[in-house]
Design a protein around this motif. Structure first.
Motif, PDB file in Angstrom:
ATOM      1  N   ASP A  16      67.628  79.604  31.927  1.00 51.00           N
ATOM      2  CA  ASP A  16      67.363  80.256  30.644  1.00 51.00           C
ATOM      3  C   ASP A  16      67.648  79.316  29.480  1.00 51.00           C
ATOM      4  OD1 ASP A  16      66.636  82.526  31.982  1.00 51.00           O
ATOM      5  OD2 ASP A  16      68.551  83.576  31.668  1.00 51.00           O
ATOM      6  N   ALA A  17      68.737  78.541  29.589  1.00 52.40           N
ATOM      7  CA  ALA A  17      69.099  77.631  28.499  1.00 52.40           C
ATOM      8  C   ALA A  17      68.034  76.564  28.296  1.00 52.40           C
ATOM      9  CB  ALA A  17      70.448  76.982  28.786  1.00 52.40           C
ATOM     10  N   LEU A  18      67.437  76.098  29.414  1.00 51.81           N
ATOM     11  CA  LEU A  18      66.427  75.034  29.322  1.00 51.81           C
ATOM     12  C   LEU A  18      65.020  75.581  29.131  1.00 51.81           C
ATOM     13  CD1 LEU A  18      67.742  72.675  32.163  1.00 51.81           C
ATOM     14  CD2 LEU A  18      67.947  72.346  29.693  1.00 51.81           C
ATOM     15  N   GLY A  19      64.876  76.903  29.151  1.00 53.54           N
ATOM     16  CA  GLY A  19      63.557  77.485  28.942  1.00 53.54           C
ATOM     17  C   GLY A  19      62.664  77.412  30.159  1.00 53.54           C
ATOM     18  N   GLY A  20      63.248  77.425  31.357  1.00 48.28           N
ATOM     19  CA  GLY A  20      62.457  77.367  32.581  1.00 48.28           C
ATOM     20  C   GLY A  20      62.643  76.052  33.303  1.00 48.28           C
ATOM     21  N   ASP A  21      61.821  75.839  34.314  1.00 45.06           N
ATOM     22  CA  ASP A  21      61.926  74.625  35.122  1.00 45.06           C
ATOM     23  C   ASP A  21      61.428  73.424  34.328  1.00 45.06           C
ATOM     24  OD1 ASP A  21      62.547  73.113  37.253  1.00 45.06           O
ATOM     25  OD2 ASP A  21      60.979  73.871  38.590  1.00 45.06           O
ATOM     26  N   VAL A  22      62.126  72.293  34.462  1.00 47.90           N
ATOM     27  CA  VAL A  22      61.729  71.060  33.771  1.00 47.90           C
ATOM     28  C   VAL A  22      61.808  69.910  34.763  1.00 47.90           C
ATOM     29  CG1 VAL A  22      62.477  71.828  31.485  1.00 47.90           C
ATOM     30  CG2 VAL A  22      64.090  70.640  32.973  1.00 47.90           C
ATOM     31  N   GLU A  23      61.017  68.881  34.495  1.00 44.01           N
ATOM     32  CA  GLU A  23      61.085  67.673  35.304  1.00 44.01           C
ATOM     33  C   GLU A  23      62.398  66.943  35.002  1.00 44.01           C
ATOM     34  OE1 GLU A  23      59.017  66.785  37.612  1.00 44.01           O
ATOM     35  OE2 GLU A  23      57.615  68.441  37.249  1.00 44.01           O
ATOM     36  N   ALA A  24      62.948  66.268  36.018  1.00 45.83           N
ATOM     37  CA  ALA A  24      64.237  65.602  35.849  1.00 45.83           C
ATOM     38  C   ALA A  24      64.217  64.598  34.700  1.00 45.83           C
ATOM     39  CB  ALA A  24      64.634  64.904  37.158  1.00 45.83           C
ATOM     40  N   GLU A  25      63.103  63.859  34.583  1.00 44.53           N
ATOM     41  CA  GLU A  25      63.044  62.845  33.527  1.00 44.53           C
ATOM     42  C   GLU A  25      62.932  63.451  32.137  1.00 44.53           C
ATOM     43  OE1 GLU A  25      58.920  63.103  35.491  1.00 44.53           O
ATOM     44  OE2 GLU A  25      61.038  63.025  36.111  1.00 44.53           O
ATOM     45  N   GLN A  26      62.631  64.762  32.069  1.00 47.26           N
ATOM     46  CA  GLN A  26      62.512  65.433  30.775  1.00 47.26           C
ATOM     47  C   GLN A  26      63.810  66.122  30.343  1.00 47.26           C
ATOM     48  OE1 GLN A  26      59.762  65.299  28.746  1.00 47.26           O
ATOM     49  NE2 GLN A  26      59.095  63.793  30.286  1.00 47.26           N
ATOM     50  N   LEU A  27      64.850  66.041  31.187  1.00 46.11           N
ATOM     51  CA  LEU A  27      66.100  66.727  30.871  1.00 46.11           C
ATOM     52  C   LEU A  27      66.713  66.281  29.534  1.00 46.11           C
ATOM     53  CD1 LEU A  27      67.934  67.070  34.308  1.00 46.11           C
ATOM     54  CD2 LEU A  27      67.256  68.920  32.777  1.00 46.11           C
ATOM     55  N   PRO A  28      66.821  64.979  29.271  1.00 45.20           N
ATOM     56  CA  PRO A  28      67.419  64.590  27.983  1.00 45.20           C
ATOM     57  C   PRO A  28      66.665  65.183  26.793  1.00 45.20           C
ATOM     58  CG  PRO A  28      67.301  62.711  29.448  1.00 45.20           C
ATOM     59  CD  PRO A  28      66.523  63.794  30.103  1.00 45.20           C
ATOM     60  N   LEU A  29      65.334  65.187  26.866  1.00 46.40           N
ATOM     61  CA  LEU A  29      64.538  65.727  25.768  1.00 46.40           C
ATOM     62  C   LEU A  29      64.720  67.237  25.656  1.00 46.40           C
ATOM     63  CD1 LEU A  29      62.449  65.217  23.561  1.00 46.40           C
ATOM     64  CD2 LEU A  29      60.645  65.492  25.278  1.00 46.40           C
ATOM     65  N   ALA A  30      64.727  67.940  26.810  1.00 48.38           N
ATOM     66  CA  ALA A  30      64.890  69.392  26.787  1.00 48.38           C
ATOM     67  C   ALA A  30      66.237  69.787  26.200  1.00 48.38           C
ATOM     68  CB  ALA A  30      64.744  69.949  28.203  1.00 48.38           C
ATOM     69  N   LEU A  31      67.289  69.054  26.553  1.00 47.65           N
ATOM     70  CA  LEU A  31      68.618  69.366  26.030  1.00 47.65           C
ATOM     71  C   LEU A  31      68.736  69.001  24.563  1.00 47.65           C
ATOM     72  CD1 LEU A  31      70.651  68.212  29.134  1.00 47.65           C
ATOM     73  CD2 LEU A  31      70.674  70.510  28.182  1.00 47.65           C
ATOM     74  N   ASP A  32      68.030  67.949  24.156  1.00 49.88           N
ATOM     75  CA  ASP A  32      68.091  67.530  22.756  1.00 49.88           C
ATOM     76  C   ASP A  32      67.472  68.576  21.832  1.00 49.88           C
ATOM     77  OD1 ASP A  32      68.837  65.332  20.944  1.00 49.88           O
ATOM     78  OD2 ASP A  32      66.679  65.261  20.509  1.00 49.88           O
ATOM     79  N   ARG A  33      66.580  69.397  22.358  1.00 45.72           N
ATOM     80  CA  ARG A  33      65.912  70.418  21.544  1.00 45.72           C
ATOM     81  C   ARG A  33      66.748  71.689  21.399  1.00 45.72           C
ATOM     82  NH1 ARG A  33      60.057  69.766  24.574  1.00 45.72           N
ATOM     83  NH2 ARG A  33      59.301  67.943  23.381  1.00 45.72           N
ATOM     84  N   LEU A  34      67.825  71.807  22.177  1.00 46.27           N
ATOM     85  CA  LEU A  34      68.625  73.026  22.151  1.00 46.27           C
ATOM     86  C   LEU A  34      69.508  73.088  20.912  1.00 46.27           C
ATOM     87  CD1 LEU A  34      69.829  73.247  25.879  1.00 46.27           C
ATOM     88  CD2 LEU A  34      67.876  74.381  24.815  1.00 46.27           C
ATOM     89  N   SER A  35      69.902  74.307  20.563  1.00 48.13           N
ATOM     90  CA  SER A  35      70.891  74.493  19.502  1.00 48.13           C
ATOM     91  C   SER A  35      72.258  74.069  20.016  1.00 48.13           C
ATOM     92  CB  SER A  35      70.943  75.967  19.088  1.00 48.13           C
ATOM     93  OG  SER A  35      71.406  76.766  20.176  1.00 48.13           O
ATOM     94  N   ASP A  36      73.249  74.023  19.127  1.00 50.89           N
ATOM     95  CA  ASP A  36      74.607  73.681  19.549  1.00 50.89           C
ATOM     96  C   ASP A  36      75.089  74.637  20.623  1.00 50.89           C
ATOM     97  OD1 ASP A  36      74.527  71.685  17.695  1.00 50.89           O
ATOM     98  OD2 ASP A  36      75.953  72.595  16.295  1.00 50.89           O
ATOM     99  N   ASP A  37      74.861  75.946  20.412  1.00 44.68           N
ATOM    100  CA  ASP A  37      75.291  76.927  21.400  1.00 44.68           C
ATOM    101  C   ASP A  37      74.549  76.751  22.718  1.00 44.68           C
ATOM    102  OD1 ASP A  37      77.055  78.021  19.600  1.00 44.68           O
ATOM    103  OD2 ASP A  37      75.720  79.666  18.993  1.00 44.68           O
ATOM    104  N   GLY A  38      73.269  76.364  22.648  1.00 41.37           N
ATOM    105  CA  GLY A  38      72.494  76.142  23.862  1.00 41.37           C
ATOM    106  C   GLY A  38      73.022  74.960  24.670  1.00 41.37           C
ATOM    107  N   VAL A  39      73.406  73.890  23.964  1.00 43.58           N
ATOM    108  CA  VAL A  39      73.965  72.718  24.660  1.00 43.58           C
ATOM    109  C   VAL A  39      75.265  73.100  25.366  1.00 43.58           C
ATOM    110  CG1 VAL A  39      74.987  70.440  24.324  1.00 43.58           C
ATOM    111  CG2 VAL A  39      72.872  71.027  23.145  1.00 43.58           C
ATOM    112  N   VAL A  40      76.115  73.863  24.667  1.00 44.09           N
ATOM    113  CA  VAL A  40      77.382  74.284  25.274  1.00 44.09           C
ATOM    114  C   VAL A  40      77.124  75.191  26.471  1.00 44.09           C
ATOM    115  CG1 VAL A  40      79.497  75.617  24.899  1.00 44.09           C
ATOM    116  CG2 VAL A  40      78.702  74.025  23.142  1.00 44.09           C
ATOM    117  N   ALA A  41      76.171  76.113  26.357  1.00 41.65           N
ATOM    118  CA  ALA A  41      75.855  77.013  27.469  1.00 41.65           C
ATOM    119  C   ALA A  41      75.348  76.222  28.671  1.00 41.65           C
ATOM    120  CB  ALA A  41      74.822  78.041  27.031  1.00 41.65           C
TER     121      ALA A  41
END
Length: 532
Positions: A16-41
């Motif tokens: 839920d925090a990442l918005g669904g399944d993501v490719e491993a190489e896209q993890l840094p980008l997906a996390l960078d788009r999250l809010s502060d609370d999303g990163v902590v979650a």
């Protein structure tokens, strides 16, 4: 919660925090788009997954170790795969360091004991034989079947003292690093000496009762340290465990002190390039002196308290602006001390404030020491345990301050009604708080500032001991500038209130090692002499 249900829950939160399944190489980008609370979650969910997986790895390491004994020879699990021992096998599989692999084996063996698995059981034979039923009591206290009642292991035998640690690890209350810090810090309870009770009618029963008293004391210490784990770093948790062990077993503390004193060493040599090098192995008091000298000299560079006195402030600013690295400053300080000796000028050598080791000696420790009984004292900054006789020896030629505290460690009889906390009051705060009281901070008392929980001007706050608390410079500034506040009702708990929307208030729990110096866990009966 069942193991795979726990995994599924953490995975769902992370998905839920990442918005669904993501490719491993896209993890840094997906996390960078999250809010502060999303990163902590996401971080919390990922940590839950790691801890859940670690439970399996630790338990599997214990099983692998049981199947790789020396008695198994070349038929052992690790040996058949070309490894001398199970730690080597685990290191290859996991990519961990040798120390980490050894830790997994150690913790895995501890969990097997908790589960009631007989250490002498032929694990390889039983595992491959369908006629052998699961070992009785294998789920004791671990959420796998009912198991025996708490405090009692398989076959009605008492649980090992570290059983609470295993349950807390499997329940996710502590991680493996916290488990290992407490397990290694407390060590094994002392073994009563049968000779000491040989003259009693029930000598054997007396030894058994003493052994049970030690087990219960260690188990209680483990439980209290588990509760402390959320408040402390792993390093501080390990120090607290060692300090509590020595408080419970002052005779053992004396032996360990003697061993470290005998092991003290200083060595100089030249390496292959002709560079002269050195190494030092400190005894306890020598190490405390070296640490406090280094801290005093470099405190302005390492986040120590701010100075009010203009001369001290100026010297501190000069030290901060000094182009030398901290290691270079420490080296030059060491040479200055060798050259200047005991007559070193504080302003020249120490920068802003002269060093000194402050020792906290409970009143009953002095009484015990004078009667010849083993007793211990604590170094103020990091709660290192020293024999009470050593503290008494130093009291003969150093200044002392008497501080009276109540059952909760609150000082009762020091100064009041001044704008800034006086040195005597800061001593009392250091004895009560032991360092920065902010959750998870391990800054020692010498690096802390005294904070008025009632503002001096706005709230007409008083500079009283019960209205002050130690905070390191960073957390003191964070409190004033970040919207945090600390409250206290009477002599109750200090409560940290985060800014609106940042969570619930947190109780700032005092350090367990200092609480035990005043009250709480009592050592087992002293009439039992410990084995040497």
């Amino acid at each position: 919660m069942a193991f795979f249900s726990e995994l599924a829950q953490h995975l769902e939160v992370l998905r839920d925090a990442l918005g669904g399944d993501v490719e491993a190489e896209q993890l840094p980008l997906a996390l960078d788009r999250l809010s502060d609370d999303g990163v902590v979650a996401a971080l919390e969910a990922a940590t839950g997954l790691v801890r859940a997986g670690e439970k399996v790895r630790i338990a599997a390491s214990g099983a692998a170790a049981a199947r790789s004994t020396r008695e198994a020879g070349h038929t052992g699990l690790a040996q058949k795969r070309g490894h001398r021992n199970p730690a080597s096998l685990i290191q290859e599989i996991t990519g961990a360091t040798r120390a980490e692999a050894a830790k997994h084996v150690r913790l895995g063996e501890s969990l097997r004991t908790l589960a009631g698995i007989d250490p002498g059981r032929d694990a390889m034979t039983d595992a491959s034989d369908p006629a052998v039923p699961p070992y009785e009591g294998a789920g004791a206290g671990v959420g796998v079947g009912p198991g025996p009642r708490a405090g009692v292991g398989a076959g009605g035998e008492p649980e090992p003292w570290h059983a609470p640690l295993g349950r807390a690890l499997l329940a996710g209350a502590i991680g493996s690093a916290q488990h290992d810090a407490i397990l290694r810090g407390l060590g094994e309870p002392p073994e009563p000496d049968p000779v000491a009770t040989s003259g009693e009618d029930d000598g054997l029963d007396a030894v058994a009762r003493a052994r049970e008293a030690w087990r219960e004391a260690w188990m209680l210490a483990a439980e209290q340290l588990i509760a402390e784990a959320r408040e402390r770093t792993v390093e501080e948790l390990g120090r607290a465990a060692r300090t509590i062990r020595d408080q419970l077993d002052p005779a053992g503390a004396q032996r360990r002190f003697d061993q470290r004193f005998e092991g003290r060493a200083f060595r100089l040599w030249r390496d292959a390039d002709g560079v002269r090098r050195g190494s030092i192995v400190f005894d306890d008091l020598g190490g405390a002196w070296a640490q406090t000298i280094w801290d005093s000299a470099l405190r302005p560079r390492r986040g120590g308290p701010r100075f009010v006195d203009s001369e001290e402030k100026a010297r501190a600013e000069e030290l901060v602006a000094d182009p030398r690295t901290n290691d270079q400053l420490a080296y030059d300080l060491f040479l200055d001390l060798l050259c200047a000796g005991a007559l070193a000028d504080a302003a020249t050598v120490f920068g802003a404030r002269q060093a000194g080791v402050r020792i906290v000696v409970p009143a009953d420790a002095i009484v015990q020491e004078r009667s010849g009984a083993p007793a211990v004292a604590l170094v103020e900054d990091d709660q290192t345990v020293l024999p009470a006789w050593l503290a008494a020896q130093h009291m003969c030629h150093t200044a002392t301050r008497h501080v009276t505290v109540d059952g909760g460690g609150n000082p009762l009889d020091l100064g009041r009604e001044a704008r800034l906390y006086r040195p005597k009051q800061k001593i009392a705060l250091a004895i009560r708080d032991g360092g920065c009281r902010w959750r998870g901070c391990d800054r020692p008392a010498s690096y802390c500032e005294a904070h008025h929980i009632d503002e001096w001007v706005r709230d007409e706050g008083r500079t009283d001991i019960d209205r002050g608390i130690l905070l390191c410079r960073f957390h003191h500034m964070e409190l004033h500038h970040g919207g945090w506040r600390i409250t206290r009702e009477g002599l109750g708990d200090f409560v940290l209130h985060p800014p609106p929307g940042r969570g619930d208030p947190l109780v700032l729990v005092p350090r367990l090692a200092l609480r035990l110096a005043v009250f709480d866990i009592e050592p087992p009966p002293r009439r039992f002499r410990l084995a040497g």
